[in-house]
Motif scaffolding. Structure first.
Motif, PDB file in Angstrom:
ATOM      1  N   ARG A  46     -20.250 -28.917 -10.179  1.00  0.00           N
ATOM      2  CA  ARG A  46     -19.948 -27.669  -9.463  1.00  0.00           C
ATOM      3  C   ARG A  46     -21.214 -26.886  -9.132  1.00  0.00           C
ATOM      4  O   ARG A  46     -21.218 -26.072  -8.207  1.00  0.00           O
ATOM      5  CB  ARG A  46     -19.001 -26.811 -10.279  1.00  0.00           C
ATOM      6  CG  ARG A  46     -17.596 -27.329 -10.238  1.00  0.00           C
ATOM      7  CD  ARG A  46     -16.640 -26.374 -10.898  1.00  0.00           C
ATOM      8  NE  ARG A  46     -15.293 -26.913 -10.853  1.00  0.00           N
ATOM      9  CZ  ARG A  46     -14.400 -26.733 -11.783  1.00  0.00           C
ATOM     10  NH1 ARG A  46     -14.678 -25.990 -12.834  1.00  0.00           N
ATOM     11  NH2 ARG A  46     -13.205 -27.262 -11.667  1.00  0.00           N
ATOM     12  N   ALA A  47     -22.271 -27.110  -9.883  1.00  0.00           N
ATOM     13  CA  ALA A  47     -23.537 -26.438  -9.572  1.00  0.00           C
ATOM     14  C   ALA A  47     -24.146 -26.991  -8.283  1.00  0.00           C
ATOM     15  O   ALA A  47     -24.922 -26.321  -7.620  1.00  0.00           O
ATOM     16  CB  ALA A  47     -24.521 -26.610 -10.728  1.00  0.00           C
ATOM     17  N   VAL A  48     -23.754 -28.214  -7.914  1.00  0.00           N
ATOM     18  CA  VAL A  48     -24.316 -28.868  -6.730  1.00  0.00           C
ATOM     19  C   VAL A  48     -23.328 -28.880  -5.562  1.00  0.00           C
ATOM     20  O   VAL A  48     -23.713 -28.718  -4.419  1.00  0.00           O
ATOM     21  CB  VAL A  48     -24.735 -30.320  -7.072  1.00  0.00           C
ATOM     22  CG1 VAL A  48     -25.296 -31.028  -5.866  1.00  0.00           C
ATOM     23  CG2 VAL A  48     -25.741 -30.332  -8.209  1.00  0.00           C
ATOM     24  N   VAL A  49     -22.057 -29.080  -5.868  1.00  0.00           N
ATOM     25  CA  VAL A  49     -21.018 -29.192  -4.840  1.00  0.00           C
ATOM     26  C   VAL A  49     -20.048 -28.032  -5.010  1.00  0.00           C
ATOM     27  O   VAL A  49     -19.518 -27.820  -6.107  1.00  0.00           O
ATOM     28  CB  VAL A  49     -20.271 -30.540  -4.974  1.00  0.00           C
ATOM     29  CG1 VAL A  49     -19.202 -30.666  -3.899  1.00  0.00           C
ATOM     30  CG2 VAL A  49     -21.240 -31.702  -4.907  1.00  0.00           C
ATOM     31  N   PRO A  50     -19.772 -27.286  -3.926  1.00  0.00           N
ATOM     32  CA  PRO A  50     -18.832 -26.157  -4.041  1.00  0.00           C
ATOM     33  C   PRO A  50     -17.460 -26.611  -4.541  1.00  0.00           C
ATOM     34  O   PRO A  50     -16.953 -27.661  -4.164  1.00  0.00           O
ATOM     35  CB  PRO A  50     -18.735 -25.637  -2.601  1.00  0.00           C
ATOM     36  CG  PRO A  50     -20.000 -26.093  -1.940  1.00  0.00           C
ATOM     37  CD  PRO A  50     -20.346 -27.407  -2.595  1.00  0.00           C
ATOM     38  N   SER A  51     -16.858 -25.806  -5.410  1.00  0.00           N
ATOM     39  CA  SER A  51     -15.552 -26.123  -6.007  1.00  0.00           C
ATOM     40  C   SER A  51     -14.490 -26.366  -4.948  1.00  0.00           C
ATOM     41  O   SER A  51     -13.608 -27.211  -5.122  1.00  0.00           O
ATOM     42  CB  SER A  51     -15.106 -24.997  -6.927  1.00  0.00           C
ATOM     43  OG  SER A  51     -15.994 -24.867  -8.008  1.00  0.00           O
ATOM     44  N   ALA A  52     -14.526 -25.617  -3.845  1.00  0.00           N
ATOM     45  CA  ALA A  52     -13.526 -25.768  -2.795  1.00  0.00           C
ATOM     46  C   ALA A  52     -13.544 -27.177  -2.212  1.00  0.00           C
ATOM     47  O   ALA A  52     -12.496 -27.736  -1.891  1.00  0.00           O
ATOM     48  CB  ALA A  52     -13.771 -24.739  -1.690  1.00  0.00           C
ATOM     49  N   ILE A  53     -14.703 -27.777  -2.112  1.00  0.00           N
ATOM     50  CA  ILE A  53     -14.810 -29.139  -1.583  1.00  0.00           C
ATOM     51  C   ILE A  53     -14.248 -30.133  -2.586  1.00  0.00           C
ATOM     52  O   ILE A  53     -13.571 -31.095  -2.217  1.00  0.00           O
ATOM     53  CB  ILE A  53     -16.266 -29.471  -1.225  1.00  0.00           C
ATOM     54  CG1 ILE A  53     -16.698 -28.640  -0.018  1.00  0.00           C
ATOM     55  CG2 ILE A  53     -16.447 -30.954  -0.938  1.00  0.00           C
ATOM     56  CD1 ILE A  53     -18.150 -28.798   0.356  1.00  0.00           C
ATOM     57  N   LEU A  54     -14.514 -29.911  -3.852  1.00  0.00           N
ATOM     58  CA  LEU A  54     -14.031 -30.829  -4.880  1.00  0.00           C
ATOM     59  C   LEU A  54     -12.508 -30.902  -4.920  1.00  0.00           C
ATOM     60  O   LEU A  54     -11.946 -31.961  -5.205  1.00  0.00           O
ATOM     61  CB  LEU A  54     -14.573 -30.422  -6.255  1.00  0.00           C
ATOM     62  CG  LEU A  54     -16.070 -30.579  -6.447  1.00  0.00           C
ATOM     63  CD1 LEU A  54     -16.485 -30.030  -7.803  1.00  0.00           C
ATOM     64  CD2 LEU A  54     -16.481 -32.033  -6.300  1.00  0.00           C
ATOM     65  N   SER A  55     -11.841 -29.808  -4.599  1.00  0.00           N
ATOM     66  CA  SER A  55     -10.382 -29.795  -4.687  1.00  0.00           C
ATOM     67  C   SER A  55      -9.705 -30.472  -3.497  1.00  0.00           C
ATOM     68  O   SER A  55      -8.526 -30.798  -3.579  1.00  0.00           O
ATOM     69  CB  SER A  55      -9.881 -28.361  -4.835  1.00  0.00           C
ATOM     70  OG  SER A  55     -10.185 -27.619  -3.672  1.00  0.00           O
ATOM     71  N   VAL A  56     -10.420 -30.713  -2.417  1.00  0.00           N
ATOM     72  CA  VAL A  56      -9.787 -31.298  -1.222  1.00  0.00           C
ATOM     73  C   VAL A  56     -10.334 -32.678  -0.863  1.00  0.00           C
ATOM     74  O   VAL A  56      -9.963 -33.229   0.167  1.00  0.00           O
ATOM     75  CB  VAL A  56      -9.912 -30.359   0.000  1.00  0.00           C
ATOM     76  CG1 VAL A  56      -9.136 -29.075  -0.227  1.00  0.00           C
ATOM     77  CG2 VAL A  56     -11.356 -30.098   0.341  1.00  0.00           C
ATOM     78  N   THR A  57     -11.193 -33.237  -1.693  1.00  0.00           N
ATOM     79  CA  THR A  57     -11.719 -34.573  -1.411  1.00  0.00           C
ATOM     80  C   THR A  57     -11.435 -35.507  -2.573  1.00  0.00           C
ATOM     81  O   THR A  57     -11.331 -35.086  -3.719  1.00  0.00           O
ATOM     82  CB  THR A  57     -13.244 -34.551  -1.173  1.00  0.00           C
ATOM     83  OG1 THR A  57     -13.895 -34.064  -2.350  1.00  0.00           O
ATOM     84  CG2 THR A  57     -13.638 -33.696   0.003  1.00  0.00           C
ATOM     85  N   THR A  58     -11.334 -36.765  -2.248  1.00  0.00           N
ATOM     86  CA  THR A  58     -11.190 -37.778  -3.300  1.00  0.00           C
ATOM     87  C   THR A  58     -12.578 -38.129  -3.811  1.00  0.00           C
ATOM     88  O   THR A  58     -13.589 -37.810  -3.161  1.00  0.00           O
ATOM     89  CB  THR A  58     -10.519 -39.053  -2.754  1.00  0.00           C
ATOM     90  OG1 THR A  58     -11.392 -39.655  -1.786  1.00  0.00           O
ATOM     91  CG2 THR A  58      -9.164 -38.749  -2.135  1.00  0.00           C
TER      92      THR A  58
END
Length: 104
Positions: free
Chosen positions: A7-19
């Protein structure tokens, strides 16, 4: 800890919508080198045409390479061993230039 680091590198919003496969492809690039994708993202010097015999031979030769040789080629000419994930991700096109200087 791993999740916090990600999460420090990739925004949380992106993590929730990508595999995880999509995220890996975006971060690492495509493992398989698609010669046609590279060809669509190639520009040529003004004195080189897409249908010049030596250019057609070049693409045929690159198509005949296995994945390992394609990766070695990219490392040699472009300092990378993978292509961007999609055509949209090509921020710098591959360029084929003519030989500079005089002589054979």
């Amino acid at each position: 800890a791993m999740r916090a680091g990600l999460r420090a590198v990739v925004p949380s919003a992106i993590l929730s919508v990508t595999t995880h496969e999509e995220l890996e492809r975006q971060l690492r690039g495509v493992q398989t080198i698609d010669v046609d994708l590279l060809r669509r993202n190639t520009e040529y010097d003004d004195d080189i045409q897409v249908d010049d015999p030596h250019i057609l031979h070049f693409w045929a030769a690159l198509h005949s390479f296995g994945q390992q040789d394609r990766a070695a080629f990219l490392r040699f000419v472009w300092a990378r061993n993978r292509l961007p994930a999609t055509q949209r991700d090509f921020h710098q096109k591959f360029k084929i230039q003519s030989v500079a200087g005089d002589g054979p």
